[in-house]
Design a protein around this motif. Structure first.
Motif, PDB file in Angstrom:
ATOM      1  N   ILE A 429      51.022  31.906 -29.014  1.00 33.06           N
ATOM      2  CA  ILE A 429      51.163  30.625 -29.727  1.00 33.06           C
ATOM      3  C   ILE A 429      52.029  29.702 -28.889  1.00 33.06           C
ATOM      4  N   VAL A 430      51.502  28.520 -28.601  1.00 30.76           N
ATOM      5  CA  VAL A 430      52.244  27.502 -27.848  1.00 30.76           C
ATOM      6  C   VAL A 430      52.124  26.200 -28.613  1.00 30.76           C
ATOM      7  N   SER A 431      53.189  25.827 -29.304  1.00 30.27           N
ATOM      8  CA  SER A 431      53.142  24.636 -30.150  1.00 30.27           C
ATOM      9  C   SER A 431      53.630  23.401 -29.397  1.00 30.27           C
ATOM     10  N   ALA A 432      52.814  22.369 -29.400  1.00 31.02           N
ATOM     11  CA  ALA A 432      53.166  21.132 -28.688  1.00 31.02           C
ATOM     12  C   ALA A 432      54.352  20.427 -29.332  1.00 31.02           C
ATOM     13  N   HIS A 433      54.440  20.472 -30.670  1.00 28.56           N
ATOM     14  CA  HIS A 433      55.523  19.716 -31.312  1.00 28.56           C
ATOM     15  C   HIS A 433      56.742  20.572 -31.614  1.00 28.56           C
ATOM     16  N   ARG A 434      56.560  21.893 -31.871  1.00 26.14           N
ATOM     17  CA  ARG A 434      57.718  22.742 -32.161  1.00 26.14           C
ATOM     18  C   ARG A 434      58.398  23.235 -30.891  1.00 26.14           C
ATOM     19  N   THR A 435      57.606  23.566 -29.872  1.00 22.89           N
ATOM     20  CA  THR A 435      58.175  24.099 -28.621  1.00 22.89           C
ATOM     21  C   THR A 435      57.572  23.384 -27.411  1.00 22.89           C
ATOM     22  N   PRO A 436      57.792  22.064 -27.294  1.00 23.64           N
ATOM     23  CA  PRO A 436      57.182  21.319 -26.181  1.00 23.64           C
ATOM     24  C   PRO A 436      57.628  21.821 -24.810  1.00 23.64           C
ATOM     25  N   GLU A 437      58.883  22.257 -24.686  1.00 25.51           N
ATOM     26  CA  GLU A 437      59.365  22.739 -23.380  1.00 25.51           C
ATOM     27  C   GLU A 437      58.664  24.032 -22.987  1.00 25.51           C
ATOM     28  N   ARG A 438      58.426  24.886 -24.001  1.00 26.84           N
ATOM     29  CA  ARG A 438      57.705  26.126 -23.710  1.00 26.84           C
ATOM     30  C   ARG A 438      56.271  25.796 -23.288  1.00 26.84           C
ATOM     31  N   MET A 439      55.654  24.806 -23.950  1.00 28.05           N
ATOM     32  CA  MET A 439      54.295  24.414 -23.601  1.00 28.05           C
ATOM     33  C   MET A 439      54.240  23.945 -22.141  1.00 28.05           C
ATOM     34  N   TYR A 440      55.239  23.142 -21.764  1.00 30.47           N
ATOM     35  CA  TYR A 440      55.292  22.621 -20.397  1.00 30.47           C
ATOM     36  C   TYR A 440      55.483  23.761 -19.396  1.00 30.47           C
ATOM     37  N   ALA A 441      56.443  24.677 -19.715  1.00 29.91           N
ATOM     38  CA  ALA A 441      56.717  25.807 -18.819  1.00 29.91           C
ATOM     39  C   ALA A 441      55.502  26.730 -18.719  1.00 29.91           C
ATOM     40  N   TYR A 442      54.822  26.891 -19.834  1.00 24.60           N
ATOM     41  CA  TYR A 442      53.639  27.761 -19.869  1.00 24.60           C
ATOM     42  C   TYR A 442      52.557  27.214 -18.938  1.00 24.60           C
ATOM     43  N   ALA A 443      52.305  25.914 -19.050  1.00 27.40           N
ATOM     44  CA  ALA A 443      51.265  25.292 -18.220  1.00 27.40           C
ATOM     45  C   ALA A 443      51.661  25.320 -16.748  1.00 27.40           C
ATOM     46  N   LEU A 444      52.935  25.040 -16.484  1.00 25.94           N
ATOM     47  CA  LEU A 444      53.418  24.961 -15.107  1.00 25.94           C
ATOM     48  C   LEU A 444      53.323  26.311 -14.392  1.00 25.94           C
ATOM     49  N   SER A 445      53.522  27.390 -15.155  1.00 32.92           N
ATOM     50  CA  SER A 445      53.555  28.719 -14.534  1.00 32.92           C
ATOM     51  C   SER A 445      52.205  29.435 -14.575  1.00 32.92           C
ATOM     52  N   ALA A 446      51.212  28.825 -15.225  1.00 33.74           N
ATOM     53  CA  ALA A 446      49.935  29.520 -15.454  1.00 33.74           C
ATOM     54  C   ALA A 446      49.279  29.984 -14.155  1.00 33.74           C
ATOM     55  N   LYS A 447      49.232  29.113 -13.164  1.00 34.86           N
ATOM     56  CA  LYS A 447      48.532  29.445 -11.918  1.00 34.86           C
ATOM     57  C   LYS A 447      49.214  30.593 -11.177  1.00 34.86           C
ATOM     58  N   GLU A 448      50.542  30.503 -11.052  1.00 33.13           N
ATOM     59  CA  GLU A 448      51.255  31.541 -10.301  1.00 33.13           C
ATOM     60  C   GLU A 448      51.199  32.888 -11.009  1.00 33.13           C
ATOM     61  N   ARG A 449      50.967  32.864 -12.332  1.00 35.48           N
ATOM     62  CA  ARG A 449      50.848  34.119 -13.073  1.00 35.48           C
ATOM     63  C   ARG A 449      49.428  34.684 -13.010  1.00 35.48           C
ATOM     64  N   GLY A 450      48.535  33.989 -12.311  1.00 33.74           N
ATOM     65  CA  GLY A 450      47.188  34.512 -12.116  1.00 33.74           C
ATOM     66  C   GLY A 450      46.173  34.051 -13.134  1.00 33.74           C
ATOM     67  N   LEU A 451      46.570  33.135 -14.023  1.00 36.52           N
ATOM     68  CA  LEU A 451      45.613  32.634 -15.014  1.00 36.52           C
ATOM     69  C   LEU A 451      44.611  31.696 -14.348  1.00 36.52           C
ATOM     70  N   GLU A 452      43.335  31.889 -14.661  1.00 36.47           N
ATOM     71  CA  GLU A 452      42.276  31.036 -14.124  1.00 36.47           C
ATOM     72  C   GLU A 452      41.694  30.120 -15.195  1.00 36.47           C
ATOM     73  N   VAL A 453      41.779  30.575 -16.453  1.00 37.14           N
ATOM     74  CA  VAL A 453      41.194  29.821 -17.565  1.00 37.14           C
ATOM     75  C   VAL A 453      42.167  29.816 -18.738  1.00 37.14           C
ATOM     76  N   ILE A 454      42.339  28.648 -19.380  1.00 38.46           N
ATOM     77  CA  ILE A 454      43.095  28.568 -20.626  1.00 38.46           C
ATOM     78  C   ILE A 454      42.137  28.080 -21.713  1.00 38.46           C
ATOM     79  N   ILE A 455      42.001  28.895 -22.748  1.00 39.31           N
ATOM     80  CA  ILE A 455      41.176  28.508 -23.904  1.00 39.31           C
ATOM     81  C   ILE A 455      42.154  28.073 -24.985  1.00 39.31           C
ATOM     82  N   ALA A 456      42.205  26.770 -25.248  1.00 44.89           N
ATOM     83  CA  ALA A 456      43.228  26.226 -26.137  1.00 44.89           C
ATOM     84  C   ALA A 456      42.600  25.620 -27.388  1.00 44.89           C
TER      85      ALA A 456
END
Length: 466
Positions: A429-456
């Motif tokens: 769960i990544v909430s844009a309004h409750r945890t915007p910083e987590r959402m930003y960090a999640y997106a920023l780190s997605a590539k380096e963590r090996g994620l190729e696709v995000i289904i949101a």
């Protein structure tokens, strides 16, 4: 018209005890320019190297505590096994003690603690005092087996607790705890799914803030690992926080309190016990939260505004460095672990500098922060060399994310398709309004963590693919 204050606060904080909690309290105070004096009987206790003043003396000696109080503007504790009677007398003489002596006295006696929380309607396991063999046998018949037998006082880190698996074991269990004259009680055995902890801070004016619920993983009855935040449904987090806050509001005084709970298999949150001070389950807050539990404790007892308890890192794990052996070989093993930690991204090492090492003694801790629980657990595996022999963990190639758990009935279909195609994925769960910083960090780190696709799905989370 206010008197001039140099820095955050001019008052001297007196701490009864100079162990690792006292050390980290002093480190937080140093950053804020607050002077801390400690009372501890060991000349080379962990806090000795970082405090403003170390008075060598016993925190169980009423005379030593009274003399120590003359040097301080406010008294607090880093261990609850202090002379509560002396603190009560000092309060009557106008000395500020936080939390209050009445709270310390309740917490010191675990049987009295249970009675106090039961009176306030806080959910706890059934318990009863035992003082003879027949009374403990009756308790066994009433509660069934296994039966948890506990010392009323001086019980912590696995000491003072024992389990009787049947009636025949009762006598030996009682003897192992020092006999009935030592003061014993029993609790109904609680089958639990997880052990949780909530750090609650209360200011001098009664305001409270709660840190995110964490899961504690124990080994031989000693806290071994803390995972933050706990990977449990939001509803259970709210329940645990509610129980914790209610418990602390029933006690007197300011400071940081740790509330340990059982999450049962039928989704109840039962209070296990409370510590009236910073706690092992809050060490991760130094790196993972905007305000560490140590800074928060100082803010609370000095009457300063409470800080933000929210996590600034999406995930954190705290690993206790416990003594694996006695003497030099124990130090060698600990140093090998520390050397590996220094090569792990997001890892911070805390060494308490205790002069002696013993098996299962808390010598330090390592906190690992990262963009997801998957990442920090992978780093912990690497630290503990868990991934050297067994099969390697498969890194997720896809992520299924949503704004809240109410979106799960829809989004689980995406997970089902990924499973069908054998594509490793993570679901969170990544909430844009409750945890915007987590959402930003999640997106920023997605590539380096090996994620190729995000289904949101749902709301702001849908922006993430872009």
């Amino acid at each position: 018209s206010d008197p001039t204050v140099h820095g955050v606060a001019d008052r001297v904080v007196g701490v009864l005890g100079g162990g690792q909690l006292g050390k980290m309290l002093c480190q937080a105070a140093s950053q804020m320019g607050i002077k801390v004096a400690i009372l501890d009987p060991l000349k080379d206790c962990p806090a000795n190297s970082v405090c403003h003043e170390h008075v060598v003396g016993s925190f169980n000696d009423g005379d030593a505590v009274r003399e120590f109080a003359k040097r301080c503007d406010v008294l607090t504790v880093e261990i609850e096994h202090v002379d509560a009677v002396a603190l009560e007398k000092l309060e009557k003489q106008g000395v500020v003690c936080e939390p209050k002596a009445s709270t310390i006295a309740i917490i010191q006696d675990k049987y009295r603690q249970k009675g106090h929380f039961s009176k306030f309607g806080i959910p706890i396991a059934d318990f009863v005092e035992v003082d003879t063999l027949s009374s403990i046998e009756n308790a066994g018949e009433m509660f069934g087996y296994p039966l948890m037998v506990k010392s009323k006082r001086l019980a912590y880190d696995g000491r003072g607790n024992a389990v009787a698996h049947n009636k025949e074991e009762l006598s030996s269990v009682v003897s192992s705890l020092g006999g009935f004259e030592h003061g014993l009680y029993v609790e109904r055995w609680t089958p639990f799914a997880k052990e949780l902890s909530v750090i609650v801070a209360r200011s001098r004016d009664g305001c409270t803030v709660c840190y995110p619920v964490v899961e504690t993983i124990h080994k031989d009855n000693i806290c071994h690992v803390v995972e933050a935040p706990a990977q449990i449904p939001e509803k259970m987090k709210k329940l645990a926080t509610s129980v914790a806050e209610k418990a602390i509001k029933s006690l007197e005084g300011a400071g940081v309190f740790a509330v340990e709970l059982f999450l049962t298999n039928d989704n109840q949150a039962l209070l296990n016990e409370v510590a009236p001070r910073p706690h092992n389950s809050g060490h991760h807050t130094i790196e993972a939260c905007y305000t560490s539990q140590y800074e928060q404790h100082l803010r609370a007892i000095l009457g300063l505004p409470l800080g933000d308890p929210a996590m600034k890192a999406p995930a954190a794990i705290m690993y206790n460095i416990l003594g694996e052996d006695e003497g030099d070989s124990g130090f060698v093993l600990a140093h090998q672990l520390i050397k590996r930690a220094l090569n792990i991204p997001g890892a911070s090492v805390h060494w308490y500098a205790k002069p002696e090492i013993r098996k299962q003694r808390k010598m330090g801790h390592i906190t690992i922060v990262g963009p997801s629980m998957f990442d920090v657990k992978a780093h912990l595996d690497r630290l503990l060399q868990r991934d050297t022999d067994g099969p390697k963990k498969v890194r997720p190639r896809a992520a299924v994310i949503m704004g809240s758990d109410s979106d799960l009935p829809i989004m689980k279909d995406a997970a089902a398709i990924l499973e069908k195609f054998n594509i490793p994925f993570e679901l969170t769960i990544v909430s844009a309004h409750r945890t915007p910083e987590r959402m930003y960090a999640y997106a920023l780190s997605a590539k380096e963590r090996g994620l190729e696709v995000i289904i949101a799905g749902a709301g702001g989370a849908a922006h993430l693919p872009g």
